[in-house]
Design a protein around this motif. Structure first.
Motif, PDB file in Angstrom:
ATOM      1  N   GLN A  96       0.906  -1.291  -0.144  1.00 28.60           N
ATOM      2  CA  GLN A  96      -0.070  -0.040  -0.149  1.00 28.60           C
ATOM      3  C   GLN A  96       0.905   1.202   0.101  1.00 28.60           C
ATOM      4  O   GLN A  96       0.619   2.279  -0.459  1.00 28.60           O
ATOM      5  CB  GLN A  96      -0.967   0.023   1.296  1.00 28.60           C
ATOM      6  CG  GLN A  96      -2.061  -1.213   0.960  1.00 28.60           C
ATOM      7  CD  GLN A  96      -2.815  -1.082   2.233  1.00 28.60           C
ATOM      8  OE1 GLN A  96      -2.502  -0.782   3.514  1.00 28.60           O
ATOM      9  NE2 GLN A  96      -4.143  -1.784   2.302  1.00 28.60           N
ATOM     10  N   GLN A  97       1.947   1.279   0.777  1.00 32.36           N
ATOM     11  CA  GLN A  97       2.913   2.241   0.781  1.00 32.36           C
ATOM     12  C   GLN A  97       3.508   2.589  -0.745  1.00 32.36           C
ATOM     13  O   GLN A  97       3.611   3.938  -1.260  1.00 32.36           O
ATOM     14  CB  GLN A  97       4.038   2.287   1.870  1.00 32.36           C
ATOM     15  CG  GLN A  97       4.883   3.418   2.035  1.00 32.36           C
ATOM     16  CD  GLN A  97       4.084   4.497   2.530  1.00 32.36           C
ATOM     17  OE1 GLN A  97       3.820   4.627   3.606  1.00 32.36           O
ATOM     18  NE2 GLN A  97       4.033   5.633   1.314  1.00 32.36           N
ATOM     19  N   GLN A 100       0.799   4.059  -2.757  1.00 32.32           N
ATOM     20  CA  GLN A 100       0.875   5.528  -2.498  1.00 32.32           C
ATOM     21  C   GLN A 100       1.925   6.505  -3.070  1.00 32.32           C
ATOM     22  O   GLN A 100       1.927   7.480  -3.798  1.00 32.32           O
ATOM     23  CB  GLN A 100       0.756   5.704  -0.926  1.00 32.32           C
ATOM     24  CG  GLN A 100       0.427   7.337  -0.576  1.00 32.32           C
ATOM     25  CD  GLN A 100      -0.701   7.671  -1.124  1.00 32.32           C
ATOM     26  OE1 GLN A 100      -1.823   7.127  -0.765  1.00 32.32           O
ATOM     27  NE2 GLN A 100      -0.961   8.912  -1.754  1.00 32.32           N
ATOM     28  N   ASN A 101       3.121   6.036  -3.028  1.00 34.88           N
ATOM     29  CA  ASN A 101       4.491   6.512  -3.515  1.00 34.88           C
ATOM     30  C   ASN A 101       4.231   6.708  -5.126  1.00 34.88           C
ATOM     31  O   ASN A 101       4.435   7.769  -5.570  1.00 34.88           O
ATOM     32  CB  ASN A 101       5.648   5.939  -2.931  1.00 34.88           C
ATOM     33  CG  ASN A 101       5.859   6.100  -1.788  1.00 34.88           C
ATOM     34  OD1 ASN A 101       5.444   6.862  -0.987  1.00 34.88           O
ATOM     35  ND2 ASN A 101       6.832   5.214  -1.284  1.00 34.88           N
ATOM     36  N   SER A 103       1.606   6.928  -6.729  1.00 32.13           N
ATOM     37  CA  SER A 103       0.511   8.158  -6.942  1.00 32.13           C
ATOM     38  C   SER A 103       0.884   9.522  -6.831  1.00 32.13           C
ATOM     39  O   SER A 103       0.838  10.308  -7.415  1.00 32.13           O
ATOM     40  CB  SER A 103      -0.761   7.502  -6.108  1.00 32.13           C
ATOM     41  OG  SER A 103      -1.719   8.708  -6.093  1.00 32.13           O
ATOM     42  N   ASN A 104       1.953   9.511  -5.735  1.00 41.16           N
ATOM     43  CA  ASN A 104       2.464  10.781  -5.280  1.00 41.16           C
ATOM     44  C   ASN A 104       3.295  11.365  -6.320  1.00 41.16           C
ATOM     45  O   ASN A 104       3.523  12.394  -6.531  1.00 41.16           O
ATOM     46  CB  ASN A 104       3.114  10.635  -4.058  1.00 41.16           C
ATOM     47  CG  ASN A 104       2.155  10.489  -2.844  1.00 41.16           C
ATOM     48  OD1 ASN A 104       0.828  10.829  -2.895  1.00 41.16           O
ATOM     49  ND2 ASN A 104       2.697  10.194  -1.618  1.00 41.16           N
TER      50      ASN A 104
END
Length: 199
Positions: A96-97, A100-101, A103-104
């Protein structure tokens, strides 16, 4: 994949919860890392040496990061204009991290899968140009990984294969068409780059 070894190599200093992208599109960006017990990101020193070795091979390549963990290798490859990077990470929170990275960064060349690498490799694959193998230490995953990569056609004819292991590990027998290209040791870690020789 989450690193479950309890003996942390001496050269693996605390990352402070981040990995840093060294060069390329996202140069200098720091990406948060899920704080899983035993997670063992590749150090900046090793990563910089590796990507110096790979400098001319990463752009427009297809890369497979088999035990992604922090994603340090896969993000570095994507930053340096790899065409596509597939990251595999078994730990749900770490995956999940990573997502998220991605996406960022607004990255459109990275795919993150929550997947056991050995199960993934049991399928017949689409060949990759560069494969990163940095499995959890002392879990006897390397030999099976290498066998599946070869058997199920995951490697392009002249693929480059990076292997990072504990220094004391004796490597299993490698395919005859893998030629050692570079090899170095840093602290308690040994890292090697092989190139597959096209028939």
């Amino acid at each position: 994949m989450v690193r479950r070894n309890t003996q942390k190599p001496a050269n693996k200093k605390s990352t402070g919860g981040f990995v840093r992208i060294i060069s390329g599109l996202w140069r200098g960006r720091k990406l948060p890392v899920y704080d899983a017990e035993g997670l063992r990101p590749t150090t900046d020193r090793v990563k910089e040496t590796l990507f110096n070795w790979l400098a001319s091979d990463i752009p427009q390549s297809r890369c497979l990061d088999l035990f992604a963990g922090s994603g340090g290798l896969g993000f570095e490859a994507a930053s340096r204009q790899a065409e596509h990077v597939t990251m595999l990470e078994l730990n749900k929170s770490a995956k999940q991290q990573l997502s998220q990275n991605v996406s960022n960064l607004n990255a459109n060349n990275i795919e993150v899968l929550q997947q056991d690498s050995l199960l993934f490799l049991q399928q017949s694959g689409t060949p990759y140009d560069v494969v990163f193998i940095d499995p959890p230490f002392r879990q006897d995953l390397l030999e099976k990984t290498i066998a599946l990569l070869t058997t199920n056609h995951w490697l392009a004819p002249e693929a480059l294969i990076y292997i990072e292991t504990e220094k004391e590990l004796t490597l299993p027998a490698l395919p005859q068409d893998w030629q050692l290209h570079r090899e170095k040791t840093a602290g308690q870690v040994c890292y090697r780059l092989y190139q597959r020789q096209a028939e």
